[in-house]
Write an enzyme that holds these catalytic residues in place. Sequence first.
Site, PDB file in Angstrom:
ATOM      1  N   GLU A 278      23.272  42.219  80.043  1.00  0.00           N
ATOM      2  CA  GLU A 278      24.512  41.741  80.655  1.00  0.00           C
ATOM      3  C   GLU A 278      25.052  42.730  81.688  1.00  0.00           C
ATOM      4  O   GLU A 278      25.776  42.354  82.600  1.00  0.00           O
ATOM      5  CB  GLU A 278      25.566  41.499  79.561  1.00  0.00           C
ATOM      6  CG  GLU A 278      26.284  40.175  79.724  1.00  0.00           C
ATOM      7  CD  GLU A 278      27.256  39.851  78.585  1.00  0.00           C
ATOM      8  OE1 GLU A 278      27.683  40.759  77.851  1.00  0.00           O
ATOM      9  OE2 GLU A 278      27.590  38.671  78.440  1.00  0.00           O
ATOM     10  N   HIS A 299       1.294  41.648  65.729  1.00  0.00           N
ATOM     11  CA  HIS A 299       0.463  40.493  65.370  1.00  0.00           C
ATOM     12  C   HIS A 299       0.921  39.232  66.087  1.00  0.00           C
ATOM     13  O   HIS A 299       0.558  38.123  65.712  1.00  0.00           O
ATOM     14  CB  HIS A 299       0.467  40.309  63.853  1.00  0.00           C
ATOM     15  CG  HIS A 299      -0.132  41.493  63.154  1.00  0.00           C
ATOM     16  ND1 HIS A 299      -1.419  41.502  62.666  1.00  0.00           N
ATOM     17  CD2 HIS A 299       0.366  42.733  62.932  1.00  0.00           C
ATOM     18  CE1 HIS A 299      -1.670  42.697  62.149  1.00  0.00           C
ATOM     19  NE2 HIS A 299      -0.613  43.457  62.304  1.00  0.00           N
ATOM     20  N   LYS A 413      29.559  28.276  80.964  1.00  0.00           N
ATOM     21  CA  LYS A 413      30.812  27.809  80.364  1.00  0.00           C
ATOM     22  C   LYS A 413      31.395  26.681  81.212  1.00  0.00           C
ATOM     23  O   LYS A 413      31.841  25.658  80.692  1.00  0.00           O
ATOM     24  CB  LYS A 413      31.822  28.954  80.266  1.00  0.00           C
ATOM     25  CG  LYS A 413      31.426  30.038  79.285  1.00  0.00           C
ATOM     26  CD  LYS A 413      32.520  31.074  79.152  1.00  0.00           C
ATOM     27  CE  LYS A 413      32.043  32.262  78.355  1.00  0.00           C
ATOM     28  NZ  LYS A 413      32.951  33.393  78.396  1.00  0.00           N
TER      29      LYS A 413
HETATM   30  O1  PA5 Z   1      30.170  42.177  76.784  1.00  0.00           O
HETATM   31  C1  PA5 Z   1      30.945  41.275  76.965  1.00  0.00           C
HETATM   32  O2  PA5 Z   1      31.997  41.424  77.601  1.00  0.00           O
HETATM   33  C2  PA5 Z   1      30.711  39.905  76.374  1.00  0.00           C
HETATM   34  O3  PA5 Z   1      29.474  39.834  75.761  1.00  0.00           O
HETATM   35  C3  PA5 Z   1      31.786  39.564  75.365  1.00  0.00           C
HETATM   36  O4  PA5 Z   1      31.803  40.537  74.364  1.00  0.00           O
HETATM   37  C4  PA5 Z   1      31.565  38.184  74.744  1.00  0.00           C
HETATM   38  O5  PA5 Z   1      31.432  37.232  75.740  1.00  0.00           O
HETATM   39  C5  PA5 Z   1      32.725  37.828  73.840  1.00  0.00           C
HETATM   40  O6  PA5 Z   1      33.932  37.832  74.552  1.00  0.00           O
HETATM   41  P1  PA5 Z   1      35.316  37.857  73.834  1.00  0.00           P
HETATM   42  O7  PA5 Z   1      35.440  39.101  73.045  1.00  0.00           O
HETATM   43  O8  PA5 Z   1      36.335  37.781  74.936  1.00  0.00           O
HETATM   44  O9  PA5 Z   1      35.378  36.639  72.941  1.00  0.00           O
END
Ligand code: PA5
Length: 425
Positions: A278, A299, A413
């Site tokens: 990410e 494996h 989303k």
């Molecule tokens: O690293 C990040 O920012 C994301 O992976 C969030 O942790 C994830 O989308 C969850 O978001 P939130 O804590 O706002 O529900």
Amino acid sequence: MVTIDNKYLEKNIIKDINRHQEKINKIHEMIHNKSGLGNDYMGWLKLPYDIEKDIDKIEKAAQKMKNHEVFVVIGIGGSYLGAKAGIDFLSKSFEKKNPEILFAGHNMSSMYVSKLLEYLKDKDFAVNVISKSGTTTEPALAFRLILNLMQKKYSKNQIKDRVIVTTDKSRGALYEVALKWDFERFEIPDDVGGRYSVLSAVGLLPLSVSGFNIRKILSGAKRAYKDLSNPELSNNSCYQYALYRYLLYKMGKKIEILASYETNMRYFNEWWKQLFGESEGKMNKGLFISSVIFSTDLHSLGQYIQEGERNLFETVIQLKNQNEEIIINEDKDNFDKLNYLKGKSLSYINNMALEGTIKAHVEGNVPNIKLILDNVSEESFGYIVYFFQKACAMSAYLLKVNPFDQPGVEKYKKEMFSLLGKKGY
Ligand code: PA5
């Protein structure tokens, strides 16, 4: 607590690294002066120190939660992976936890959620719902359904004693819910993003409920902060790791596989994938991140890694000291022909699998970076988390991308909300 072994990398990469020292120095300054891209999300840098003021409150809340049979952690992405990684890493295999820790809100599978609700029906359970934005669909849905179950089982006061909210300090739907119900709240600092939040209440509260010493986790992270504060590549294994992966990427090795030989690291791998995937995968750049648990996956994916397309490299985590040891016994019949291993420990054999696999993969043109982790302990967990967080910031800045945003995640989303008929989409 984490050392790097670069002897399996090609000589031209190793001899090249000092050429990059100046660039590393500049990025190091950028990280420590908080002047790079996404600099309003640099709270992770000193988080092991800044969170100290909240530790008593976290431990007190955790102590109360330990009185329940089950503790459900609701969250997705950075709001659950760190806690899950830490709990799995530190727990003994097959140990029955008290309270039992379950996770929800990280998927929308009706099979998973309906079974979870059914399981919770007859249990005495408490909940920690975690969402920085407070609006993420998966945890919000799970919390709605679980709260609905709680309302059938418990009085208002009993629910109040059983729910802890971890969210933004002053906004978001979850914040509003917490105020309405007067739930106990923990704040996620404004300058700490989800995937960098494991050393905040996001990770520390569930880890403390699980019985782990969160002060030791923080002391490991602080040790990493100190050990990794010198930008000199020869003294900084974290920056070496970041640079090697960047140079391998530039050479056409577009896929990094994190390999561990311990099954308790499966979710650590997942946390690591989220952190790097990410943070770096944007602007049409970044390594594709993958992970394996060897020897299990030798494996399956082992075949591809040895002989498939040559666009990969591996980062192998070797555990230096085992907490438990098991010795292979002699068998008088020796039908399985394993007596040649008698007297040897299983971890020695596992380690020979590691060394042999590295040799085979390097010969197959899969460069390897070996990271050696001292042991499985709270301190080493805090250390390695901090190590990878800093390595990730350095890596993303080498690629000239913002390590702390995730614009691409919003795309699915939007499409999903439009299909579901949400207002405004
Ligand atoms: O690293 C990040 O920012 C994301 O992976 C969030 O942790 C994830 O989308 C969850 O978001 P939130 O804590 O706002 O529900």
